[in-house]
Design a protein around this motif. Structure first.
Motif, PDB file in Angstrom:
ATOM      1  N   MET A 108     -11.579 -17.261  37.841  1.00 17.26           N
ATOM      2  CA  MET A 108     -11.599 -16.688  36.491  1.00 17.26           C
ATOM      3  C   MET A 108     -10.458 -15.678  36.445  1.00 17.26           C
ATOM      4  O   MET A 108     -10.446 -14.717  37.221  1.00 17.26           O
ATOM      5  N   LEU A 109      -9.500 -15.897  35.543  1.00 14.63           N
ATOM      6  CA  LEU A 109      -8.232 -15.176  35.582  1.00 14.63           C
ATOM      7  C   LEU A 109      -7.899 -14.522  34.254  1.00 14.63           C
ATOM      8  O   LEU A 109      -7.890 -15.173  33.211  1.00 14.63           O
ATOM      9  N   VAL A 110      -7.637 -13.214  34.309  1.00 15.26           N
ATOM     10  CA  VAL A 110      -7.057 -12.477  33.188  1.00 15.26           C
ATOM     11  C   VAL A 110      -5.636 -12.124  33.595  1.00 15.26           C
ATOM     12  O   VAL A 110      -5.426 -11.483  34.631  1.00 15.26           O
ATOM     13  N   SER A 111      -4.649 -12.532  32.807  1.00 17.83           N
ATOM     14  CA  SER A 111      -3.259 -12.247  33.176  1.00 17.83           C
ATOM     15  C   SER A 111      -2.345 -12.350  31.967  1.00 17.83           C
ATOM     16  O   SER A 111      -2.595 -13.136  31.055  1.00 17.83           O
ATOM     17  N   HIS A 112      -1.277 -11.512  31.984  1.00 15.42           N
ATOM     18  CA  HIS A 112      -0.243 -11.672  30.962  1.00 15.42           C
ATOM     19  C   HIS A 112       0.884 -12.566  31.472  1.00 15.42           C
ATOM     20  O   HIS A 112       1.869 -12.787  30.761  1.00 15.42           O
ATOM     21  N   ASP A 113       0.761 -13.056  32.711  1.00 17.78           N
ATOM     22  CA  ASP A 113       1.767 -13.945  33.285  1.00 17.78           C
ATOM     23  C   ASP A 113       1.445 -15.378  32.859  1.00 17.78           C
ATOM     24  O   ASP A 113       0.583 -16.045  33.440  1.00 17.78           O
ATOM     25  N   ARG A 114       2.146 -15.851  31.837  1.00 19.13           N
ATOM     26  CA  ARG A 114       1.843 -17.170  31.298  1.00 19.13           C
ATOM     27  C   ARG A 114       2.171 -18.287  32.270  1.00 19.13           C
ATOM     28  O   ARG A 114       1.506 -19.327  32.285  1.00 19.13           O
ATOM     29  N   ALA A 115       3.175 -18.077  33.125  1.00 18.03           N
ATOM     30  CA  ALA A 115       3.492 -19.100  34.124  1.00 18.03           C
ATOM     31  C   ALA A 115       2.315 -19.282  35.072  1.00 18.03           C
ATOM     32  O   ALA A 115       1.978 -20.409  35.450  1.00 18.03           O
TER      33      ALA A 115
ATOM     34  N   ASN B  70       4.768  -4.539  33.050  1.00 16.65           N
ATOM     35  CA  ASN B  70       3.757  -4.239  34.068  1.00 16.65           C
ATOM     36  C   ASN B  70       2.440  -3.714  33.503  1.00 16.65           C
ATOM     37  O   ASN B  70       1.385  -3.964  34.050  1.00 16.65           O
ATOM     38  N   HIS B  71       2.516  -2.937  32.431  1.00 20.50           N
ATOM     39  CA  HIS B  71       1.302  -2.321  31.895  1.00 20.50           C
ATOM     40  C   HIS B  71       0.832  -2.998  30.602  1.00 20.50           C
ATOM     41  O   HIS B  71       0.026  -2.418  29.870  1.00 20.50           O
ATOM     42  N   LEU B  72       1.330  -4.200  30.326  1.00 20.42           N
ATOM     43  CA  LEU B  72       1.034  -4.845  29.049  1.00 20.42           C
ATOM     44  C   LEU B  72       0.033  -5.981  29.203  1.00 20.42           C
ATOM     45  O   LEU B  72       0.030  -6.697  30.206  1.00 20.42           O
ATOM     46  N   ASP B  73      -0.801  -6.149  28.170  1.00 20.94           N
ATOM     47  CA  ASP B  73      -1.619  -7.348  28.057  1.00 20.94           C
ATOM     48  C   ASP B  73      -0.767  -8.437  27.409  1.00 20.94           C
ATOM     49  O   ASP B  73       0.340  -8.187  26.926  1.00 20.94           O
ATOM     50  N   LEU B  74      -1.313  -9.653  27.374  1.00 22.29           N
ATOM     51  CA  LEU B  74      -0.539 -10.783  26.846  1.00 22.29           C
ATOM     52  C   LEU B  74      -0.191 -10.590  25.378  1.00 22.29           C
ATOM     53  O   LEU B  74       0.908 -10.945  24.943  1.00 22.29           O
ATOM     54  N   ASP B  75      -1.102  -9.988  24.596  1.00 20.86           N
ATOM     55  CA  ASP B  75      -0.798  -9.803  23.176  1.00 20.86           C
ATOM     56  C   ASP B  75       0.363  -8.841  22.989  1.00 20.86           C
ATOM     57  O   ASP B  75       1.263  -9.066  22.169  1.00 20.86           O
TER      58      ASP B  75
ATOM     59  N   PRO C  87      19.542  -5.880  18.267  1.00 17.15           N
ATOM     60  CA  PRO C  87      20.942  -6.260  18.053  1.00 17.15           C
ATOM     61  C   PRO C  87      21.898  -5.825  19.154  1.00 17.15           C
ATOM     62  O   PRO C  87      23.035  -6.288  19.209  1.00 17.15           O
ATOM     63  N   GLY C  88      21.470  -4.911  20.031  1.00 14.61           N
ATOM     64  CA  GLY C  88      22.371  -4.379  21.044  1.00 14.61           C
ATOM     65  C   GLY C  88      22.408  -5.217  22.308  1.00 14.61           C
ATOM     66  O   GLY C  88      21.969  -6.370  22.352  1.00 14.61           O
ATOM     67  N   THR C  89      22.951  -4.615  23.363  1.00 10.51           N
ATOM     68  CA  THR C  89      23.026  -5.254  24.672  1.00 10.51           C
ATOM     69  C   THR C  89      21.774  -4.880  25.461  1.00 10.51           C
ATOM     70  O   THR C  89      21.415  -3.709  25.539  1.00 10.51           O
ATOM     71  N   LEU C  90      21.128  -5.871  26.039  1.00  5.11           N
ATOM     72  CA  LEU C  90      19.867  -5.657  26.762  1.00  5.11           C
ATOM     73  C   LEU C  90      20.042  -6.048  28.221  1.00  5.11           C
ATOM     74  O   LEU C  90      20.565  -7.110  28.528  1.00  5.11           O
ATOM     75  N   LEU C  91      19.600  -5.164  29.128  1.00  6.99           N
ATOM     76  CA  LEU C  91      19.475  -5.498  30.542  1.00  6.99           C
ATOM     77  C   LEU C  91      18.025  -5.284  30.928  1.00  6.99           C
ATOM     78  O   LEU C  91      17.477  -4.196  30.710  1.00  6.99           O
ATOM     79  N   VAL C  92      17.407  -6.314  31.504  1.00  6.20           N
ATOM     80  CA  VAL C  92      15.989  -6.217  31.826  1.00  6.20           C
ATOM     81  C   VAL C  92      15.738  -6.710  33.244  1.00  6.20           C
ATOM     82  O   VAL C  92      16.302  -7.715  33.686  1.00  6.20           O
ATOM     83  N   ILE C  93      14.922  -5.938  33.969  1.00  4.70           N
ATOM     84  CA  ILE C  93      14.424  -6.349  35.282  1.00  4.70           C
ATOM     85  C   ILE C  93      12.973  -6.767  35.090  1.00  4.70           C
ATOM     86  O   ILE C  93      12.176  -6.003  34.545  1.00  4.70           O
ATOM     87  N   SER C  94      12.640  -7.974  35.502  1.00  2.00           N
ATOM     88  CA  SER C  94      11.263  -8.436  35.331  1.00  2.00           C
ATOM     89  C   SER C  94      10.960  -9.523  36.343  1.00  2.00           C
ATOM     90  O   SER C  94      11.851 -10.266  36.763  1.00  2.00           O
ATOM     91  N   HIS C  95       9.677  -9.600  36.738  1.00  2.00           N
ATOM     92  CA  HIS C  95       9.215 -10.679  37.610  1.00  2.00           C
ATOM     93  C   HIS C  95       8.405 -11.699  36.829  1.00  2.00           C
ATOM     94  O   HIS C  95       7.703 -12.516  37.425  1.00  2.00           O
ATOM     95  N   ASP C  96       8.505 -11.644  35.512  1.00  2.00           N
ATOM     96  CA  ASP C  96       7.777 -12.584  34.652  1.00  2.00           C
ATOM     97  C   ASP C  96       8.762 -13.634  34.145  1.00  2.00           C
ATOM     98  O   ASP C  96       9.574 -13.369  33.260  1.00  2.00           O
TER      99      ASP C  96
END
Length: 652
Positions: A502-509, A178-183, A196-205
């Motif tokens: 004109m769009l600035v977004s980290h949402d690549r989709a 949510n608070h990240l730029d694309l880079d 290497p561990g187990t990851l659980l992630v909630i994301s709308h991206d």
């Protein structure tokens, strides 16, 4: 393994999980998806112990170490680097033991404590922490700035870095992008792929989920459904299931209609009453299949602009930046971020604005939106230009105590006062109706904005922009608080919009769906980017790697010679014989290694015999564990031997 079996979970009176079951294997990277309010964050609360199951069984390995991003806004004057290092709980515990060992004046305890401190990574903790901080978009000059000097979004990035710094077997990430730029997002993906561990992630991206997950768990109607694969795989399988269920529903409706027609026709006839009654029972027994509704049940559109100036605007030799602060000395020059820009923006263009964090993307957009003045040169607007501007901080400037209806009434009055017509009249009922098209209906139009979710606030901002009927849309990270369904609705609306975007977004989709050309803001200028988003991701990763490598080199140059057991151990151990505690530690290692060698020989001999497939697998796993332990102990033995040799050379 994490196991939920016939589990029910409530939050207040709301049932979130109802007799749900699912399992998650060690090392899996799981995307948790579902509508807002379905229970995704509540499932995280179950995993971290904040909530407890109401019935059913829940288990996870007790020895697993868990890490997650703290949701509180940190208020501390310690440096960004120190704040992130403190997230390494294993290192913190080792440092506490060193302090206690030194206070005890026990040479052997000190030797073990310093070895544990080294094993916890004390020697490279600073470089590890700073690599995380830089990867998430900070500048080198900010590494030692106090945490409370950063804005809220940047402090949340530090909380994320702190969570990644913590050694863990289970990592829970709730909307980490949510608070990240694309880079920063591209860097985070690369980091999580190696986790290497187990990851659980909630994301709308969706592209983020596709990149980092290999399992998807869908929460719907109180149930957990597991799908093997990333989000795109889930979407394909889900669409197929929906089609099958819709077909089954249609067939069922035909059968229901046939049965009901028979009942209606013959229920009054004595000769047919028995058959009619049996069909009533058949209807009662028949399972009611719910019709499947597409998840993107919210859609909207931008109305045709009243006019389309061409060009929309012309940028001629312009420089963009910030004027001096109010308390700056007279004559202080403005801060220039981007300069010598000459561009034209035409009707119908779809421009994606790319650039690493801090290069000036938002500064460029703010200036075009008239929020900042042009530092030098000129930005000439076409006649009739009407800008719809969605700023990153737009949600913060909504008035928390006001309702959506009050926001719309004020907007309508301001628009009319400035000579604009808006999309509809300023009549209250018309404004209510318009809010209803953005899912603000009933009592919601009179609900205080401060009590709404981030997604609802973002929807209100979009509603206000659409009402203004713009012909140029400036969108700076519009998807931060939007769920997947609303992001799809936004992409569809933008593709049908007849004006300029004109769009600035980290949402690549979203960038892929909407933009057909890109501007790259870099090295103080703006230039066309001829590649696609995959090319841009590679560019960002290469730039990030170069920066981190230069930081490591600088850190190595500044490091003193590495001493695994500091001189304080030898000095304080001197009264009890200098070398005695170190030799005792070495003797213990000898015994431990001998035991491991014996266990290794036993397991190797067993593997040479006739075993079942299951026994071969289990014995091989045990042998691998022993080899790993033996390798670690051999490394400790070599390090300790080196320290003993050094002390013996100093004290012949």
């Amino acid at each position: 393994m994490i196991i939920l079996k016939n589990l029910s979970l409530r939050r207040s009176a709301k049932v979130l999980l109802d007799n749900a079951s699912v399992s998650i294997n060690p090392g899996e990277k799981v995307g948790l998806v579902g509508r807002n309010g379905a229970g995704k964050s509540s499932l995280f609360a179950l995993l971290n112990g904040t909530l407890h199951e109401d019935k059913g069984d829940f288990s996870m390995p007790s020895q697993w170490r868990m890490a997650q991003v703290a949701q509180d806004m940190p208020e501390t004057s310690e440096s960004a680097t120190d704040f992130v290092i403190a997230g390494d709980t294993q290192l913190a515990e080792a440092q506490i033991e060193v302090t206690a060992a030194e206070a005890s004046d026990d040479g052997e305890r000190m030797a073990h404590a310093y070895m544990a401190l080294h094993d916890a990574g004390a020697h490279d903790a600073q470089s590890r922490a700073q690599a995380l901080i830089l990867g998430l978009g900070f500048q080198v000059r900010e590494l030692n700035q106090p945490v409370n000097s950063f804005s809220g979004g940047w402090r949340m990035r530090l909380q994320l870095a702190r969570a990644l710094m913590c050694p863990s077997d289970l990592l829970l990430l709730d909307e980490p992008t949510n608070h990240l730029d694309l880079d920063a997002l591209v860097w985070l993906e690369a980091w999580l792929k190696k986790y290497p561990g187990t990851l659980l992630v909630i994301s709308h991206d969706r592209e983020f989920l596709d990149a980092v997950t290999n399992v998807t768990i869908h929460i719907e109607n109180g149930q957990l459904t597991r799908y093997g694969g990333n989000y795109s795989t889930f979407e394909d399988m889900r669409a197929e299931q929906m089609a099958l269920q819709q077909a089954a529903f249609a067939r069922q409706q035909d059968k229901i209609a046939h049965l009901q027609a028979f009942i209606n026709r013959f229920k009054a006839k004595a000769s047919k009453a028995k058959q009619a009654q049996s069909r009533v029972k058949a209807l009662d027994r028949m399972e009611k299949l719910a019709p499947m509704l597409a998840s993107a049940d919210f859609t909207f559109e931008f109305k045709e602009p009243l006019n389309l100036p061409n060009p929309m605007l012309t940028i001629d030799g312009a420089s963009f930046g910030y004027p001096p602060s109010a308390d700056a000395p007279t004559g202080t020059p403005p801060t220039v971020i981007v300069q010598h820009v000459s561009k034209s923006v035409f009707a119908g263009q779809r421009i994606g604005i790319l650039g690493a964090n801090g290069q000036g993307k938002s500064t460029l957009v703010k200036t075009i939106a008239r929020t900042l003045p042009v530092v030098a040169g000129a930005v000439t607007e076409g006649k009739g230009l009407n800008i719809g501007y969605f700023a990153q901080q737009e949600l913060d400037v909504l008035r928390p105590a006001d309702t959506p209806l009050e926001h719309m009434i004020r907007l309508a009055r301001d628009t009319i006062a400035n000579g604009g017509a808006g999309q509809f009249s300023s009549r209250e009922q018309d404004l209510r109706n318009f809010l209803g098209t953005f899912n603000f209906s009933g009592d919601m139009v009179k609900q205080a904005v401060g009590t709404m979710s981030g997604g609802e606030k973002a929807r209100l901002v979009l509603c206000m922009i659409v009402w203004q009927r713009p012909n140029l849309l400036l969108l700076d990270e519009p998807t931060n608080h939007l769920d997947l369904a609303t992001r799809e609705a936004l992409a569809m609306a933008l593709n049908e919009f007849e004006g300029t975007v004109m769009l600035v977004s980290h949402d690549r989709a979203l960038l892929r769906a909407v933009c057909d050309e890109f501007w790259l803001v870099t090295r103080g200028g703006v230039e066309p980017f001829d590649g696609d988003l995959d090319d841009y991701q590679r560019y960002l990763l290469d730039e990030g790697k170069r920066l981190r490598e230069s930081l490591k080199e600088a850190g190595r140059a500044a490091e003193p010679p590495k001493i695994e057991v500091p001189p304080v151990v030898a000095k304080r151990a001197a009264p009890s014989g200098k070398l005695k505690p170190l030799k005792q530690a070495l003797e213990k290692l000898d015994k431990s290694m001998a035991a491991l060698q014996a266990e290794k020989a036993t397991l190797e001999a067993r593997l040479a015999g006739a075993l079942s497939v299951e026994d071969i697998t289990e014995t091989g796993r045990q042998l691998q564990h022993v080899n790993d332990e033996l390798e670690r102990e051999e490394e400790k033995w070599l390090e300790l031997s080196g320290q003993i040799e050094a002390l013996e050379a100093e004290n012949p």
